[in-house]
Design an enzyme around this catalytic site. Sequence first.
Site, short mmCIF file in Angstrom:
data_model
loop_
_atom_site.label_atom_id
_atom_site.label_comp_id
_atom_site.label_asym_id
_atom_site.label_seq_id
_atom_site.Cartn_x
_atom_site.Cartn_y
_atom_site.Cartn_z
N LYS A 125 24.65 17.73 47.91
CA LYS A 125 26.61 18.85 48.08
C LYS A 125 25.69 19.95 47.97
O LYS A 125 26.16 21.01 48.23
CB LYS A 125 27.27 18.42 46.81
CG LYS A 125 28.10 17.27 46.45
CD LYS A 125 28.58 16.68 45.34
CE LYS A 125 28.60 15.69 44.65
NZ LYS A 125 27.51 15.61 43.58
N LYS B 40 17.64 14.80 52.54
CA LYS B 40 18.43 13.60 51.92
C LYS B 40 19.89 14.36 52.11
O LYS B 40 19.95 15.53 51.80
CB LYS B 40 18.39 13.56 50.52
CG LYS B 40 19.54 12.86 49.80
CD LYS B 40 19.38 13.42 48.35
CE LYS B 40 20.11 14.18 47.24
NZ LYS B 40 20.80 13.74 46.74
N LYS C 67 14.43 21.72 43.06
CA LYS C 67 15.60 22.07 42.88
C LYS C 67 15.03 23.19 41.94
O LYS C 67 16.22 24.44 42.93
CB LYS C 67 16.56 21.21 41.98
CG LYS C 67 17.29 20.13 42.23
CD LYS C 67 18.16 19.55 41.76
CE LYS C 67 19.37 18.84 41.76
NZ LYS C 67 20.50 18.21 41.73
P1 ATP Z 1 23.71 17.30 44.05
O1 ATP Z 1 23.00 18.55 45.60
O2 ATP Z 1 24.44 19.04 43.59
O3 ATP Z 1 22.38 17.14 43.37
P2 ATP Z 1 24.25 14.96 44.95
O4 ATP Z 1 25.23 15.60 46.31
O5 ATP Z 1 22.42 15.22 45.61
O6 ATP Z 1 24.70 16.38 44.43
P3 ATP Z 1 24.96 13.42 42.91
O7 ATP Z 1 25.42 14.00 42.02
O8 ATP Z 1 22.89 14.47 42.11
O9 ATP Z 1 24.81 14.12 44.64
O10 ATP Z 1 24.03 11.88 42.95
C1 ATP Z 1 25.27 10.96 43.02
C2 ATP Z 1 24.86 10.31 43.52
O11 ATP Z 1 24.90 9.72 44.69
C3 ATP Z 1 23.79 9.46 43.07
O12 ATP Z 1 23.20 7.91 42.53
C4 ATP Z 1 22.37 10.15 43.95
O13 ATP Z 1 21.13 9.18 44.22
C5 ATP Z 1 22.74 9.75 45.06
N1 ATP Z 1 23.20 10.33 46.79
C6 ATP Z 1 23.50 11.68 46.52
N2 ATP Z 1 22.87 12.22 48.03
C7 ATP Z 1 22.67 10.87 48.54
C8 ATP Z 1 22.36 10.80 49.85
N3 ATP Z 1 22.36 11.05 51.04
N4 ATP Z 1 22.35 9.51 49.95
C9 ATP Z 1 22.11 7.71 48.92
N5 ATP Z 1 22.42 8.68 47.96
C10 ATP Z 1 23.10 9.97 47.60
N1 LTN Z 2 21.02 12.39 38.19
C1 LTN Z 2 21.86 12.07 38.50
C2 LTN Z 2 22.68 11.72 37.89
C3 LTN Z 2 23.29 10.64 36.51
C4 LTN Z 2 22.78 9.30 36.51
C5 LTN Z 2 23.37 9.33 34.81
C6 LTN Z 2 22.57 8.73 37.46
C7 LTN Z 2 22.68 11.68 35.32
N2 LTN Z 2 23.96 10.26 34.78
C8 LTN Z 2 23.14 7.84 34.62
C9 LTN Z 2 22.73 7.09 37.25
C10 LTN Z 2 22.66 6.77 35.42
C11 LTN Z 2 22.23 12.58 39.94
O1 LTN Z 2 21.65 13.99 39.58
N3 LTN Z 2 22.56 11.85 41.27
#
Ligand code: ATP
Ligand code: LTN
Length: 334
Positions: free
Chosen positions: A201, A198, A115
Amino acid sequence: MSTPPRVLSGIQPTAGSFQLGNYLGAVRNWVALQEGNDAYYMVVDLHAITVEQDPAELRDNIRLAYAQIIAAGVDPSTSTLFVQSHVPEHAQLGWVMQCITGFGEASRMTQFKDKSARNGSDHASVGLFTYPILQVADILVYQADGVPVGEDQRQHVELTRDLAQRFNNRYGPTFTVPKALIVKETAKIFDLQDPTAKMSKSMPHGAVFLLDDPEVITKRIKSAVTDSETEVRFDPESKPGVSNLLTILATLTDRDVHTVVTDYDGKGYGALKSDTADAVVEFAEPFAARVRELMSDPAELHRLMTEGSAKAREVASHTLATAYDRLGLIAAGG
Ligand code: ATP
Ligand code: LTN
């Protein structure tokens, strides 16, 4: 009667809509785990502010994230569903956890490296660097047994286990050592434009946002990058794009990926893409309608948030008081 295991997880309100990977990799499993577990789910707004957020957008996104978790099937009367910043014990235990984490240990977290590299490491905040330790506190403050997440979060759950054990060894048994609950098949949904990355968002071009219009969703899936062959085969190594579509379609239609493959014998990628798009839209349409309905009653949404955080605080305040006491801090009078 024995008490059911406790599960806990969180999602960041970093966009106006969840992407398909959030649902397939995590939230879908949250819904399933409500049965037979004592479930705690939250919108991790304090994690979102590790990168700059527009206040008005953040406010909307927190409500939208909360509504989307319900729309996906989490029942706030069965699970404890809350907003992280409404429970101050997260930040308080977070500080304690920072104090037992090594600087080198924190530096090894790969998500920070990814990041911060994206925005130039000089611009990364200290909060982004320590965010995995806040996540450790999120989990330990509820004494969670299981943490349902996608593959990208495995390292943070490992850190949680290490710090729980360290604290327990130094100060006596205090925290449950949790396990990551990762569903192998959907642990990592890939970006549609770069099927080696991956879906995220923060990489909107290759993501499917569940609250987008059906036409937009369909277009996104139909323009997914595949490969120069024509045969539909599940082979994540050499056919990552096609395999990703197969995983999405199989999961949304509750089938095994190999069963799905047999349907495409003699058919091309076009049919696979169009069926996958239909399956996503079939899920996304009622999901979006339910989100709209929930968002149309902000007072009720706020009432649910308040109720959820009161339930969460009962557990969190108890754990924090125990941890403070074990450390040798003196309880305030009153
Ligand atoms: P950001 O881009 O803001 O980091 P993100 O889309 O990766 O966001 P998070 O809010 O960080 O999403 O993740 C929420 C949950 O969704 C977490 O448990 C993460 O492991 C899962 N997740 C996110 N993207 C994927 C993916 N591409 N495949 C499987 N699980 C995912
Ligand atoms: N870091 C995780 C979100 C997250 C989370 C947690 C997941 C914050 N606290 C506690 C499981 C348990 C992410 O970015 N997806």
